[in-house]
Enzyme design. Structure first.
Site, PDB file in Angstrom:
ATOM      1  N   LYS A 185       0.884  -1.178   0.000  1.00  0.00           N
ATOM      2  CA  LYS A 185       0.000   0.000   0.000  1.00  0.00           C
ATOM      3  C   LYS A 185       0.916   1.221   0.000  1.00  0.00           C
ATOM      4  O   LYS A 185       1.429   1.625   1.038  1.00  0.00           O
ATOM      5  CB  LYS A 185      -0.875  -0.029   1.251  1.00  0.00           C
ATOM      6  CG  LYS A 185      -2.226   0.659   1.107  1.00  0.00           C
ATOM      7  CD  LYS A 185      -2.166   2.133   0.791  1.00  0.00           C
ATOM      8  CE  LYS A 185      -1.886   2.984   2.005  1.00  0.00           C
ATOM      9  NZ  LYS A 185      -1.694   4.412   1.662  1.00  0.00           N
ATOM     10  N   GLY A 238       7.259   5.161   8.196  1.00  0.00           N
ATOM     11  CA  GLY A 238       6.460   6.377   8.264  1.00  0.00           C
ATOM     12  C   GLY A 238       6.522   6.978   9.651  1.00  0.00           C
ATOM     13  O   GLY A 238       7.529   6.820  10.346  1.00  0.00           O
ATOM     14  N   SER A 239       5.439   7.624  10.053  1.00  0.00           N
ATOM     15  CA  SER A 239       5.471   8.388  11.304  1.00  0.00           C
ATOM     16  C   SER A 239       5.163   7.503  12.524  1.00  0.00           C
ATOM     17  O   SER A 239       4.438   6.514  12.401  1.00  0.00           O
ATOM     18  CB  SER A 239       4.462   9.522  11.228  1.00  0.00           C
ATOM     19  OG  SER A 239       3.164   8.987  11.088  1.00  0.00           O
ATOM     20  N   THR A 242       1.324   6.738  13.248  1.00  0.00           N
ATOM     21  CA  THR A 242       0.768   5.749  12.315  1.00  0.00           C
ATOM     22  C   THR A 242       1.348   4.370  12.622  1.00  0.00           C
ATOM     23  O   THR A 242       0.650   3.354  12.543  1.00  0.00           O
ATOM     24  CB  THR A 242       1.044   6.175  10.860  1.00  0.00           C
ATOM     25  OG1 THR A 242       0.435   7.448  10.655  1.00  0.00           O
ATOM     26  CG2 THR A 242       0.470   5.195   9.864  1.00  0.00           C
ATOM     27  N   GLY A 243       2.617   4.329  13.012  1.00  0.00           N
ATOM     28  CA  GLY A 243       3.230   3.060  13.421  1.00  0.00           C
ATOM     29  C   GLY A 243       2.477   2.423  14.578  1.00  0.00           C
ATOM     30  O   GLY A 243       2.241   1.211  14.597  1.00  0.00           O
ATOM     31  N   GLU A 260       9.811   1.229  10.910  1.00  0.00           N
ATOM     32  CA  GLU A 260      10.887   2.197  10.644  1.00  0.00           C
ATOM     33  C   GLU A 260      10.215   3.566  10.727  1.00  0.00           C
ATOM     34  O   GLU A 260       9.503   3.978   9.827  1.00  0.00           O
ATOM     35  CB  GLU A 260      11.474   1.899   9.264  1.00  0.00           C
ATOM     36  CG  GLU A 260      12.875   2.409   9.108  1.00  0.00           C
ATOM     37  CD  GLU A 260      12.892   3.862   8.720  1.00  0.00           C
ATOM     38  OE1 GLU A 260      12.812   4.721   9.640  1.00  0.00           O
ATOM     39  OE2 GLU A 260      12.960   4.148   7.522  1.00  0.00           O
ATOM     40  N   CYS A 294      13.818  10.106   6.650  1.00  0.00           N
ATOM     41  CA  CYS A 294      13.724   9.640   8.046  1.00  0.00           C
ATOM     42  C   CYS A 294      15.076   9.756   8.735  1.00  0.00           C
ATOM     43  O   CYS A 294      15.152  10.018   9.925  1.00  0.00           O
ATOM     44  CB  CYS A 294      13.197   8.225   8.092  1.00  0.00           C
ATOM     45  SG  CYS A 294      13.990   7.123   6.935  1.00  0.00           S
ATOM     46  N   GLU A 393      10.658  15.377  14.981  1.00  0.00           N
ATOM     47  CA  GLU A 393      11.020  15.209  13.573  1.00  0.00           C
ATOM     48  C   GLU A 393      10.282  16.286  12.769  1.00  0.00           C
ATOM     49  O   GLU A 393       9.057  16.380  12.835  1.00  0.00           O
ATOM     50  CB  GLU A 393      10.602  13.820  13.101  1.00  0.00           C
ATOM     51  CG  GLU A 393      11.049  13.517  11.696  1.00  0.00           C
ATOM     52  CD  GLU A 393      10.771  12.070  11.282  1.00  0.00           C
ATOM     53  OE1 GLU A 393       9.660  11.585  11.509  1.00  0.00           O
ATOM     54  OE2 GLU A 393      11.689  11.448  10.712  1.00  0.00           O
TER      55      GLU A 393
HETATM   56  P1  NAD Z   1       2.141   8.544   7.706  1.00  0.00           P
HETATM   57  O1  NAD Z   1       3.106   7.845   8.553  1.00  0.00           O
HETATM   58  O2  NAD Z   1       0.782   8.792   8.275  1.00  0.00           O
HETATM   59  O3  NAD Z   1       1.918   7.753   6.308  1.00  0.00           O
HETATM   60  C1  NAD Z   1       2.765   6.739   5.851  1.00  0.00           C
HETATM   61  C2  NAD Z   1       1.925   5.619   5.243  1.00  0.00           C
HETATM   62  O4  NAD Z   1       1.023   5.099   6.213  1.00  0.00           O
HETATM   63  C3  NAD Z   1       1.060   6.036   4.061  1.00  0.00           C
HETATM   64  O5  NAD Z   1       1.026   4.974   3.116  1.00  0.00           O
HETATM   65  C4  NAD Z   1      -0.306   6.196   4.688  1.00  0.00           C
HETATM   66  O6  NAD Z   1      -1.370   6.036   3.775  1.00  0.00           O
HETATM   67  C5  NAD Z   1      -0.303   5.073   5.702  1.00  0.00           C
HETATM   68  N1  NAD Z   1      -1.240   5.235   6.805  1.00  0.00           N
HETATM   69  C6  NAD Z   1      -1.670   6.390   7.385  1.00  0.00           C
HETATM   70  N2  NAD Z   1      -2.530   6.125   8.399  1.00  0.00           N
HETATM   71  C7  NAD Z   1      -2.650   4.773   8.446  1.00  0.00           C
HETATM   72  C8  NAD Z   1      -3.386   3.877   9.292  1.00  0.00           C
HETATM   73  N3  NAD Z   1      -4.185   4.313  10.264  1.00  0.00           N
HETATM   74  N4  NAD Z   1      -3.247   2.552   9.097  1.00  0.00           N
HETATM   75  C9  NAD Z   1      -2.445   2.080   8.124  1.00  0.00           C
HETATM   76  N5  NAD Z   1      -1.729   2.878   7.290  1.00  0.00           N
HETATM   77  C10 NAD Z   1      -1.832   4.203   7.449  1.00  0.00           C
HETATM   78  O7  NAD Z   1       2.801   9.877   7.232  1.00  0.00           O
HETATM   79  P2  NAD Z   1       2.140  11.263   6.757  1.00  0.00           P
HETATM   80  O8  NAD Z   1       0.840  11.547   7.445  1.00  0.00           O
HETATM   81  O9  NAD Z   1       2.140  11.258   5.298  1.00  0.00           O
HETATM   82  O10 NAD Z   1       3.241  12.268   7.301  1.00  0.00           O
HETATM   83  C11 NAD Z   1       3.163  12.767   8.621  1.00  0.00           C
HETATM   84  C12 NAD Z   1       4.531  12.906   9.229  1.00  0.00           C
HETATM   85  O11 NAD Z   1       5.158  11.628   9.296  1.00  0.00           O
HETATM   86  C13 NAD Z   1       5.524  13.729   8.434  1.00  0.00           C
HETATM   87  O12 NAD Z   1       5.392  15.067   8.705  1.00  0.00           O
HETATM   88  C14 NAD Z   1       6.839  13.177   8.873  1.00  0.00           C
HETATM   89  O13 NAD Z   1       7.281  13.805  10.042  1.00  0.00           O
HETATM   90  C15 NAD Z   1       6.533  11.730   9.168  1.00  0.00           C
HETATM   91  N6  NAD Z   1       6.983  10.797   8.115  1.00  0.00           N
HETATM   92  C16 NAD Z   1       8.079  10.063   8.357  1.00  0.00           C
HETATM   93  C17 NAD Z   1       8.534   9.185   7.388  1.00  0.00           C
HETATM   94  C18 NAD Z   1       9.766   8.379   7.622  1.00  0.00           C
HETATM   95  O14 NAD Z   1      10.302   7.801   6.711  1.00  0.00           O
HETATM   96  N7  NAD Z   1      10.223   8.305   8.823  1.00  0.00           N
HETATM   97  C19 NAD Z   1       7.880   9.058   6.183  1.00  0.00           C
HETATM   98  C20 NAD Z   1       6.721   9.808   5.968  1.00  0.00           C
HETATM   99  C21 NAD Z   1       6.297  10.680   6.949  1.00  0.00           C
END
Ligand code: NAD
Length: 491
Positions: A185, A238-239, A242-243, A260, A294, A393
């Site tokens: 996804k 990701g964030s 969300t993790g 990660e 990241c 971050e």
């Molecule tokens: P996010 O972590 O919410 O999104 C990353 C992925 O997770 C996307 O594919 C998104 O659709 C999915 N996702 C979101 N909510 C979900 C849920 N409830 N269940 C399953 N999957 C879900 O990131 P964002 O909202 O796009 O960005 C927010 C902040 O996150 C940024 O400002 C940044 O600080 C951080 N970020 C970090 C990384 C990293 O590599 N560490 C990458 C992206 C964003």
């Protein structure tokens, strides 16, 4: 690949997702506009999938794992398919780099670097899957005990928008090398190259259902995927919030996860360092990909006696930085979307309001389209250790400087956030290089260098809030498989 290709590529294309070897729309028919961050204009669209689409993909991946030819394919054959996929990425490198740049706003040279890294992942993991061995174990008289490394089954990969091609490469490379099937996804802000990769995987000869891509919003498609009972393992980049949501969803089925989750990575500059060599690396570590990395080196800790020299050197460089359209290939591109720009700007304004000294500011190219999400890089000096700038971050081109007294103070500051992803140590003192590298809590430490996530071969992942589990290198092959122990009683 010229500027022309990167501004017209995929113009008006209605992208489909790939499920069970077929290009399909979402069952609801709903779609998401694909916006180019460089001008804020929609140029294509992707399916907005939900739980029913995820169910279709998970079932296809399950069937491909349980019943298809994939489950019986020797590791060497899986490796050959991965290597073939790498060659197709090489063939289509220009198109993929242009697509990635237009979709994410990153300068074209970064798009090309991402393609080169993706090729390396398929090459590396293409040659690695048949080198992961089990063990034989000394056991009781009359018994032989051995272990096998077995795939988990269906792996779900939930990807961020910052480096889609690279992160897909590390996830898919390791998962497929070990014999898992995949449902990916990608982020709703950057799904195009992931869709193209699934198309190329079919062309390379992966059986249908092995490499599925479902596009859509995180709260819908992502949430459904992480909670799906047919998924055996989830890997996420990701964030941290969300993790947490993904781990809670996976916990419903008691499934394993790799997380990660970003960082607040320090670079420590001692007075005996080669400062001229360090300066460009310190700058690049925080502006690469507009700081949306990241492993961005977002904190520079400087020994007091050289603080002014390093701060001045960085300020001179920051003032010259220019953000502009991806096809202009300047120092940095636009940020991914309006929300991210607002978030970064908000943190910078709050820091200024709190009286943290702004040492230098880059600029936005005068010809940059007004609708793009540009943010001029910012350098802050003498940032208090407890400030938001020091702890959170930012995911933008913002660098914070701190002064330290001695080695203990440097280590204390380096470890003073809740993150622990990457660190840099700049010193000519060999014993100190070893001491500090060991004492800093980070998944990767670079000495007199900074890798921003490092090479394909290097295990990567965090301590503390930066997550758990390791991707990249051979270690990822262990994460993407489980040990089975077999005991024979032969009397
Ligand atoms: P996010 O972590 O919410 O999104 C990353 C992925 O997770 C996307 O594919 C998104 O659709 C999915 N996702 C979101 N909510 C979900 C849920 N409830 N269940 C399953 N999957 C879900 O990131 P964002 O909202 O796009 O960005 C927010 C902040 O996150 C940024 O400002 C940044 O600080 C951080 N970020 C970090 C990384 C990293 O590599 N560490 C990458 C992206 C964003």
């Amino acid at each position: 690949m010229g500027a022309h290709l990167s501004t017209t590529i995929a113009q008006g294309r209605v992208f489909m997702q790939l499920i069970d070897g077929e290009a399909v729309d979402s069952l609801s028919g709903e779609r998401i506009d694909v916006v180019c961050p460089s001008d804020g204009k929609a140029f294509a669209s992707i399916p907005a999938s939900g739980a029913a689409d995820v169910d279709r993909a998970a079932k296809a991946a399950r069937r491909a794992f349980d019943d298809g030819p994939w489950g019986r394919m020797p590791a060497v054959e899986r490796g050959r398919l991965l290597a073939a996929l790498g060659r197709l990425v090489e063939r289509d490198a220009g198109e993929l780099a242009a697509l990635e740049s237009r979709d994410t706003g990153k300068p074209v040279r970064q798009g090309k670097a991402d393609v080169a890294a993706a090729i390396r992942y398929y090459e590396f993991y293409g040659g690695a899957g048949d080198k992961v061995h089990g063990d034989t174990i000394p056991f009781l008289e009359g018994y032989t005990a051995l272990t096998l490394r077995e795939p988990h089954g269906v792996v779900a990969g939930i990807l961020p928008w910052n480096y889609p091609l690279q992160i897909l490469g590390r996830v898919a490379g390791a998962a497929l090398a070990m014999g898992n099937t995949l449902v990916v996804k990608p982020a709703e802000d950057a799904s195009l190259t992931t869709i193209r990769m699934a198309e190329l995987a079919l062309e390379a000869g992966f059986p249908p259902g092995v490499f599925n891509v479902v596009t859509g919003y995180g709260a819908e498609a992502g949430a459904a995927l992480s909670a799906h009972p047919l998924v055996d393992y989830v890997t996420f980049t990701g964030s941290p919030p969300t993790g947490t949501a993904i781990q809670q969803a996976a916990a419903i089925n008691n499934r394993g996860v790799t997380m990660e989750l970003g960082g607040k990575s320090p670079q420590i500059v001692f007075a005996d360092a080669d400062i001229e060599k360090a300066l460009p690396v310190l700058v690049n570590a925080v502006i690469q990909n507009g700081g949306q990395t990241c492993s961005a080196g977002s904190r520079v800790l400087i020994e007091r006696s050289v603080y002014d020299e390093v701060a001045e050197g960085l300020a001179g460089r920051f003032e010259k930085l220019i953000a502009g359209p991806h096809q202009a290939d300047l120092d940095l591109g636009a940020l991914i979307n309006a929300k991210q720009k607002k978030r970064v700007a908000g943190m910078v304004e709050a820091a200024q309001a709190a009286g943290i000294p702004l040492l230098a500011r880059g600029s936005v190219d005068a010809d940059a389209p007004a609708g793009g999400y540009y943010f001029a890089p910012a350098l802050f000096g003498h940032v208090p250790a407890e400030a938001q700038l020091a702890q959170e971050e930012i995911f933008g081109p913002v660098l914070s400087l701190f002064a330290f007294k001695d080695e203990d103070d440097a280590v204390r500051l380096a470890n003073s956030t809740d993150y622990g992803l990457v660190a840099g140590v700049w010193t000519r003192d060999g014993a100190r290089q070893h001491r500090v590298a060991k004492r800093v809590r980070a998944g990767q430490v670079f000495v007199n260098a900074y890798g921003a996530g490092g090479g394909v071969e290097l295990p990567f992942g965090g301590f503390k809030r930066s997550g758990h589990g390791r991707e990249k290198g051979l270690e990822a092959l262990y994460a993407m498989s489980a040990t089975k122990t077999i005991v024979f009683n032969h009397g």
